[in-house]
Design a protein around this motif. Structure first.
Motif, mmCIF file in Angstrom:
data_model
loop_
_atom_site.group_PDB
_atom_site.id
_atom_site.type_symbol
_atom_site.label_atom_id
_atom_site.label_comp_id
_atom_site.label_asym_id
_atom_site.label_seq_id
_atom_site.Cartn_x
_atom_site.Cartn_y
_atom_site.Cartn_z
ATOM 1 N N SER A 1 0.823 -1.200 0.000
ATOM 2 C CA SER A 1 0.000 0.000 0.000
ATOM 3 C C SER A 1 0.863 1.258 0.000
ATOM 4 C CB SER A 1 -0.909 0.003 1.228
ATOM 5 O OG SER A 1 -1.588 1.240 1.363
ATOM 6 N N GLU B 1 -0.544 3.967 1.309
ATOM 7 C CA GLU B 1 -1.098 4.710 2.439
ATOM 8 C C GLU B 1 -0.490 4.225 3.750
ATOM 9 O OE1 GLU B 1 -5.336 4.657 2.387
ATOM 10 O OE2 GLU B 1 -5.480 5.568 0.397
ATOM 11 N N GLN C 1 -0.878 12.502 3.913
ATOM 12 C CA GLN C 1 -2.101 11.696 3.889
ATOM 13 C C GLN C 1 -3.075 12.151 2.807
ATOM 14 O OE1 GLN C 1 -3.649 10.875 8.004
ATOM 15 N NE2 GLN C 1 -1.722 11.837 8.616
ATOM 16 N N ASP D 1 0.707 9.082 -1.929
ATOM 17 C CA ASP D 1 0.448 8.212 -0.788
ATOM 18 C C ASP D 1 -1.027 7.856 -0.653
ATOM 19 O OD1 ASP D 1 3.089 8.149 -0.161
ATOM 20 O OD2 ASP D 1 2.998 9.699 1.374
ATOM 21 N N ARG D 2 -1.692 7.700 -1.789
ATOM 22 C CA ARG D 2 -3.101 7.281 -1.773
ATOM 23 C C ARG D 2 -3.277 6.025 -2.612
ATOM 24 N NH1 ARG D 2 -6.047 12.023 -0.424
ATOM 25 N NH2 ARG D 2 -7.970 10.799 -0.337
ATOM 26 N N ASP D 3 -4.148 5.153 -2.174
ATOM 27 C CA ASP D 3 -4.521 3.962 -2.936
ATOM 28 C C ASP D 3 -5.869 4.189 -3.598
ATOM 29 O OD1 ASP D 3 -2.241 2.497 -2.199
ATOM 30 O OD2 ASP D 3 -3.176 1.793 -0.342
ATOM 31 N N HIS E 1 -6.728 7.372 -5.141
ATOM 32 C CA HIS E 1 -5.631 7.588 -6.084
ATOM 33 C C HIS E 1 -6.151 7.660 -7.516
ATOM 34 C CE1 HIS E 1 -2.533 6.115 -8.920
ATOM 35 N NE2 HIS E 1 -1.783 6.963 -8.259
#
Length: 401
Positions: free
Chosen positions: A59, A61, A81, A86-88, A92
């Motif tokens: 991940s 995140e 954050q 850093d996002r799925d 994302h």
């Protein structure tokens, strides 16, 4: 077979900061996994790095506690954050679909003419005077000008914004040193205030820049498309930073590589048509971004070891690009190397959005530099900026005529 006690990779060791490639070779030879910092596994082989870049069990995140451990308490925690890096999915996917509009082929073509004009202006003093610093006079100012044009930062503000973006780079280290944390948090706070004010100006006068496009998305009513004001501000900051950091390093490392390999320099000067493959080789040979990290959310088997959920997995892109099992004579610079499946722009859903633009900037800048200079020789000692995450230079002096 993996060794019983895997080697430990110390990202802050002097030999790693100076020249990581011999250390990478030791890691690859020792086994598929090495120990890193607390709760970290390090992956160094191409055959393992490539599939893991696409593995959904890793991940992007991280829990808030991880950021607090890595950088301390402050504005940078919430920044990480929110940003696309850093996002799925699905966040994302939503962010990438919108931000990708800023890198459309039409826009990159429009920026091509802008890049050519800026390169001519930046190179003129060096070509006339005979001495030139590839970092301070080209590699640094050019990408900043381009990304400001892309984002919509007015020319009058560019020198004001730039120092804060440089400080922000400290926040992207695998582990942020105590002495760098305060300046990284301060950079986020300053940039948020500046971009927030610029966003309010765009509300009154939309244009074609990234801020305007993201603001249009914020005002949209379609479910799953709408962006919050905080998402717009923080992702614009990230794009500004990423848009110049990678390209600055690419141009600087390319010039340093050519100075150290006069035969390849002569080959490229004799055949300018090699420039596209040369840029790919510069990306492989000394990757601008050396490492990326993920968080394991499920068990992952690498070699004979199992990575448990909650562990951080560091993928050494620079090491994968020098893997003897994938690249013939990887320590040799070959401006005509083809194929060249390097991983310098990552892979999978998080493949670098600005890869195409970075390639255009490097090709135009290096092409004009080599065609305009009768000499291209070292004019002093190159000065590196110590970092394991980035391959950065403070100075690359060149003698031109």
């Amino acid at each position: 077979m993996a060794s019983t006690l895997p080697l430990r990779f110390n990202s802050r060791a002097p030999e790693v900061l100076s020249d990581p490639y011999p250390v990478y070779a030791e890691l690859r030879a020792s086994g598929p996994l090495s120990r890193g910092g607390p709760g970290q596994w390090v992956v160094s082989r191409y055959a393992d790095v490539v599939p893991l870049l696409r593995d959904r069990r890793l991940s992007h995140e991280y829990p808030p506690e991880y950021h607090e451990f890595s950088i301390g308490d402050g504005p940078a925690n919430s920044f990480f954050q929110r940003i696309i890096l850093d996002r799925d999915a699905p966040d994302h996917t939503r962010l990438r679909r919108l931000m990708a509009k800023a890198f459309s082929p039409r826009l990159v073509q429009r920026l091509h003419d802008f890049i050519e004009r800026q390169v001519e202006l930046l190179l003129a003093p060096g070509l006339e005077g005979g001495l030139f610093d590839a970092v301070t006079e080209l590699a640094f100012p050019l990408p900043v000008m381009v990304v400001c044009e892309l984002v919509g930062i007015p020319p009058v503000d560019r020198d004001l914004v730039r120092p804060h973006a440089i400080q922000l780079a400290k926040a992207f280290a695998l582990y942020v040193a105590e002495e760098d944390r305060a300046s990284a948090h301060a950079a986020v706070a300053w940039l948020r205030e500046y971009i927030g004010a610029l966003l309010e100006e765009r509300r009154r006068d939309l244009g074609e820049d990234l801020l305007s496009q993201m603001l249009t998305a914020e005002l949209a009513e379609e479910p799953g498309v709408r962006l919050s004001r905080e998402e717009i501000v923080d992702n614009t900051i990230f794009l500004f930073f990423a848009g110049f950091e990678t390209t600055t390093n690419l141009i600087a490392t390319s010039c340093a590589a050519l100075l150290g390999h006069p035969r390849e320099l002569a080959r490229l000067r004799a055949d300018p048509g090699l420039m596209p493959t040369a840029v790919e080789e510069f990306l492989r040979y000394d990757a601008p971004i050396q490492a990326t990290a993920r968080m394991a959310v499920d068990e992952i088997r690498v070699g004979e070891r199992t990575i448990r959920p909650g562990r951080v997995v560091v993928l050494l892109l620079g090491s994968a690009n020098h893997d003897e099992e994938r690249f013939e004579a990887p320590e040799r610079l070959d401006v005509g190397r083809s194929p060249n499946p390097h991983v310098s722009f990552g892979g999978g859903a998080h493949h670098c959005l600005g890869a195409g633009l970075a390639r255009v900037e490097a090709q135009v800048a290096l092409g004009r530099l080599l065609s305009g200079a009768l000499r291209f020789e070292p004019a002093g000692e190159v000065v590196r900026i110590p970092s394991v995450t980035f391959r950065s230079y403070a100075s690359v002096p060149i003698a031109l005529r």
